[in-house]
Scaffold this active site. Structure first.
Site, PDB file in Angstrom:
ATOM      1  N   ASN A  58     -11.039   8.020   9.502  1.00 52.41           N
ATOM      2  CA  ASN A  58     -12.038   7.521   8.564  1.00 52.41           C
ATOM      3  C   ASN A  58     -11.931   6.004   8.520  1.00 52.41           C
ATOM      4  O   ASN A  58     -10.834   5.464   8.348  1.00 52.41           O
ATOM      5  CB  ASN A  58     -11.800   8.104   7.169  1.00 52.41           C
ATOM      6  CG  ASN A  58     -12.057   9.604   7.122  1.00 52.41           C
ATOM      7  OD1 ASN A  58     -12.932  10.104   7.825  1.00 52.41           O
ATOM      8  ND2 ASN A  58     -11.306  10.312   6.308  1.00 52.41           N
TER       9      ASN A  58
ATOM     10  N   GLY B 276     -15.593   7.404   3.818  1.00 53.31           N
ATOM     11  CA  GLY B 276     -14.714   7.923   2.772  1.00 53.31           C
ATOM     12  C   GLY B 276     -13.264   7.508   2.937  1.00 53.31           C
ATOM     13  O   GLY B 276     -12.366   8.196   2.437  1.00 53.31           O
TER      14      GLY B 276
ATOM     15  N   CYS C  96       0.832  -1.206   0.000  1.00 50.50           N
ATOM     16  CA  CYS C  96       0.000   0.000   0.000  1.00 50.50           C
ATOM     17  C   CYS C  96       0.870   1.261   0.000  1.00 50.50           C
ATOM     18  O   CYS C  96       2.054   1.232   0.338  1.00 50.50           O
ATOM     19  CB  CYS C  96      -0.996  -0.023   1.160  1.00 50.50           C
ATOM     20  SG  CYS C  96      -0.493   0.838   2.648  1.00 50.50           S
TER      21      CYS C  96
ATOM     22  N   HIS D   8      -4.794   5.357   9.656  1.00 52.07           N
ATOM     23  CA  HIS D   8      -4.165   6.668   9.844  1.00 52.07           C
ATOM     24  C   HIS D   8      -5.071   7.601  10.614  1.00 52.07           C
ATOM     25  O   HIS D   8      -6.290   7.576  10.460  1.00 52.07           O
ATOM     26  CB  HIS D   8      -3.769   7.287   8.501  1.00 52.07           C
ATOM     27  CG  HIS D   8      -4.883   7.366   7.501  1.00 52.07           C
ATOM     28  ND1 HIS D   8      -5.267   6.272   6.754  1.00 52.07           N
ATOM     29  CD2 HIS D   8      -5.693   8.383   7.134  1.00 52.07           C
ATOM     30  CE1 HIS D   8      -6.278   6.626   5.961  1.00 52.07           C
ATOM     31  NE2 HIS D   8      -6.561   7.898   6.174  1.00 52.07           N
TER      32      HIS D   8
END
Ligand code: AMP
Ligand code: ZN
Length: 109
Positions: free
Chosen positions: A83, A89, A2, A96
């Site tokens: 989030n 979203g 990622c 994070h």
């Protein structure tokens, strides 16, 4: 791998503001406030849903508080946002914390 894991490995550039063995903090590439930092565990965790380790979660939150102090937004105020999942979203599936401040922030609730 990622994109945040690539940032951890310094394979792609970022503006790092804090680093230790477990945590990395860097400036958000598309800041939504004058101060907009991302604080992540170096170890990949998809989202808060997969987080199990109390110690790292505690360290992330305490680091956000320290960075708020360092960026001089402790007194003026700040938001910490995580989030989680589609409806929130979440775009990057590496856990994070957003640390936002430095100006009056829109409230979403
Ligand atoms: P989220 O919606 O919580 O998954 O937010 C992901 C955040 O990562 C967004 O605010 C993006 O602007 C930010 N972002 C994406 N790519 C990068 C990057 N290469 N460096 C810094 N921030 C990034
Ligand atoms: Zn990752």
């Amino acid at each position: 791998m990622c994109i945040f894991c690539q940032i951890v490995k310094k394979e792609i550039p970022s503006q790092i503001v804090y680093e230790d063995d477990e945590i990395l903090a860097f400036k958000d590439i598309q800041p939504k406030a004058k101060v907009h930092l991302l604080i992540i565990p170096k170890k990949h965790i998809n989202s808060l849903n997969e987080a199990k380790n109390e110690e790292i979660l505690g360290k992330l939150l305490l680091r956000a508080k320290e960075l708020a102090k360092e960026f001089k937004i402790s007194k003026s105020g700040y938001k910490i946002v995580i989030n989680t999942g589609k409806d929130a979203g979440q775009v990057i599936f590496h856990l994070h914390l957003h640390l936002l401040g430095g100006e009056e922030l829109k409230s979403f609730f």
